[in-house]
Design an enzyme around this catalytic site. Structure first.
Site, PDB file in Angstrom:
ATOM      1  CB  CYS A  17     -49.537  26.929   5.843  1.00 26.29           C
ATOM      2  SG  CYS A  17     -47.807  27.174   6.270  1.00 26.29           S
ATOM      3  N   GLY A  45     -51.767  24.764  11.300  1.00 29.10           N
ATOM      4  CA  GLY A  45     -50.623  25.597  11.672  1.00 29.10           C
ATOM      5  C   GLY A  45     -50.920  26.373  12.931  1.00 29.10           C
ATOM      6  CG  ASN A 123     -50.899  24.401   2.442  1.00 28.34           C
ATOM      7  OD1 ASN A 123     -51.858  23.665   2.282  1.00 28.34           O
ATOM      8  ND2 ASN A 123     -49.832  24.009   3.109  1.00 28.34           N
ATOM      9  N   GLY A 124     -47.547  24.955   1.328  1.00 29.24           N
ATOM     10  CA  GLY A 124     -46.696  24.035   0.586  1.00 29.24           C
ATOM     11  C   GLY A 124     -45.245  24.454   0.646  1.00 29.24           C
ATOM     12  CE1 TYR A 265     -51.399  14.136  13.253  1.00 23.21           C
ATOM     13  CE2 TYR A 265     -50.251  15.517  11.676  1.00 23.21           C
ATOM     14  CZ  TYR A 265     -50.589  15.225  12.975  1.00 23.21           C
ATOM     15  OH  TYR A 265     -50.153  16.012  13.997  1.00 23.21           O
ATOM     16  CB  SER A 306     -55.332  11.898  13.010  1.00 23.61           C
ATOM     17  OG  SER A 306     -54.091  11.826  13.679  1.00 23.61           O
ATOM     18  CG  ASP A 369     -51.214  10.091  13.145  1.00 26.19           C
ATOM     19  OD1 ASP A 369     -50.032  10.333  12.846  1.00 26.19           O
ATOM     20  OD2 ASP A 369     -51.790  10.613  14.121  1.00 26.19           O
ATOM     21  CB  CYS A 405     -42.251  15.117   3.204  1.00 28.22           C
ATOM     22  SG  CYS A 405     -43.428  16.103   2.235  1.00 28.22           S
TER      23      CYS A 405
END
Length: 478
Positions: A17, A45, A123-124, A265, A306, A369, A405
């Site tokens: 985000c 996002g 964000n996260g 990226y 990227s 990437d 992740c």
């Protein structure tokens, strides 16, 4: 899968985000500035976005907001921005890594509670979100969304009942949260930024005239004509108000774990993340690839966007000419509507087209990437060969993905990762490449000028925070 177990799908690797906040101390309206800041962060996002504002001199509790599914320029226009009157505000662009893609989950979140109001953008991903949510639900809390950001907002609001200031409440809430979070929060008279102690996600401070700004990336500061002041430190809480910038660093640690994939990226090439140029990081990745995986070829091309800088780095190091082989449809984002499964086959062709004159009869080095499932890479290799390339040598500016992740990037579970289930030689055959080379994980520190404070768990499996016992991210299609 969101916190309630609903599946949602995506294709390709997606970012987390983007957050943006501003406080104009002179009292000017800030909605249009937030709009341009979010526009610069659109790459982080593309599913939904929102803006919430209030007037620091107006009545407490009055917050104006506008949210919607879609891109920033689809949700906002001159008319609805004009209605957002206020000199302090928060904005957000979202890709759903935890929480379903729907209107209820659009940020910023706005809370009205006994101590006033709270606007929050996050964000996260928290790794203990489900645990915290269940504890609050058993205490009578009713949730309106399925995102971990609401868990954060409620914890801050609850802590505020027992603290003198909003920043103290944020600090107390942070001691209970585990995982990745860069937060931009507005209380009635204050703009607050906070970054988790590992610093997984970036957050920067900017200043324009008599306005203070918080943003995910420096490119957003550039877009609104603001001066970069500094990065928010991992674990730091910053308060921006009429007193200037004040800070609490008591939660800072000596072991940050910044996401290495921001440099490879996620972040825009013109951004600086924790003082390091993203563009230079990608150039270095390309140079390392050329050193480790040299090849006889006629041209080096990057897969937009990227992959372009990494391809330039490969060309500089190898002395093979750099070329532009792909035309990208600028009006198609990294995600777009696919009505049914069969439509996925044409998704790459919708986004990219090969310049036949550039690759016909040539040995091509194609730099990208990452490879997640391998389907997209295989299609791009086929496009190049169909356009007349005699050989296609694939070089990847990251190590192989071997682990999921849990910190805000939708790297999927192991069974969906092509590198987890296949050797490099097998992947080479599966994608139709004449050769394949990945970046060596041992050389990742060179991308960020030797700093060892980064997270590469998706490559190495070395998680700085213990992963959740229950994977709430869901099964993502690639």
């Amino acid at each position: 899968m969101d916190l309630q177990g609903n599946e949602h799908y995506s294709e390709g690797l997606h970012e987390e985000c983007g957050v943006f906040g501003i406080y104009d101390l002179d009292g000017g309206d800030v909605a249009s500035t937030i709009y341009y800041g979010l526009f610069a962060l659109q790459h982080r996002g593309q599913e939904s976005c929102g803006i919430a504002v209030s007037d620091t001199e107006g009545p407490k509790g009055k917050i104006l907001s506008k949210k919607g599914m879609g891109l920033v320029n689809e949700v906002f226009n001159a008319e609805n921005l004009e209605k957002l009157k206020g000199n302090i505000g928060v904005g957000h662009v979202r890709y759903s890594t935890a929480g379903a893609s729907n209107e209820q989950n659009i940020q910023p979140l706005v809370l009205n509670y006994v101590k006033g109001t709270l606007m929050l953008a996050h964000n996260g991903n928290l790794v203990n979100a489900l645990e915290l949510r269940k504890e609050m639900e058993y205490n009578g809390m009713i949730f309106q969304t399925t995102i971990d950001s609401e868990v954060i907002a409620y914890h801050i609001a609850r802590e505020r009942l027992h603290t003198k200031t909003a920043e103290e409440a944020v600090k107390h809430a942070m001691t209970k949260m585990r995982g990745a979070y860069s937060l931009v929060i507005s209380s009635p008279r204050k703009l607050i930024g906070a970054r988790d102690p590992f610093g997984f996600r970036p957050l920067v401070i900017g200043k324009r005239d008599n306005s203070y700004i918080l943003a995910s990336e420096t490119c957003a500061l550039d877009a609104v004509g603001a001066e970069f002041v500094r990065d928010v430190k991992p674990g730091e809480i910053v308060m921006l108000d009429k007193k200037g910038i004040t800070s609490d660093t008591s939660l800072c640690t000596e072991k940050p774990a910044r996401c290495i994939f921001e440099y490879i990226y996620f972040a825009r090439a013109d951004s600086y993340v924790d003082g390091v140029s993203v563009y230079n990081s990608r150039i270095m990745a390309g140079k390392i690839l050329a050193q480790m995986h040299p090849v006889q070829a006629d041209i080096v091309v990057g897969v937009p966007d990227s992959g372009n800088a990494a391809a330039m780095g490969f060309a500089l190091e190898s002395h093979i000419p750099y070329g532009v082989a792909f035309m990208k449809n600028s009006y198609v984002g990294r995600t777009f509507i696919k009505p049914k499964q069969s439509a996925r086959e044409s998704s790459v062709q919708i986004k990219l087209n090969v310049l036949k004159e550039v690759v016909r009869g040539k040995r091509v080095v194609m730099v990208d990437d990452s490879i997640v499932r391998g389907t997209t890479s295989g299609r791009i290799v086929k496009m190049l060969k169909d356009a007349g390339a005699t050989e296609v040598h694939v070089r990847i500016s990251s190590p192989p993905f071997l682990n999921p992740c849990y910190f805000g990037t939708d790297v999927p579970s192991c069974d969906q990762l092509i590198a987890y289930n296949n050797t490099i030689e097998e992947i080479e055959k599966l994608i139709g490449a004449d050769s394949l080379g990945y970046l060596d994980g041992q050389r990742l520190p060179e991308l960020i000028e030797g700093d060892d404070g980064y997270c590469d768990a998706c490559f190495s499996g070395n998680y700085p925070v213990e992963p959740p016992k229950e994977d709430i991210r869901g099964d993502y299609e690639r």
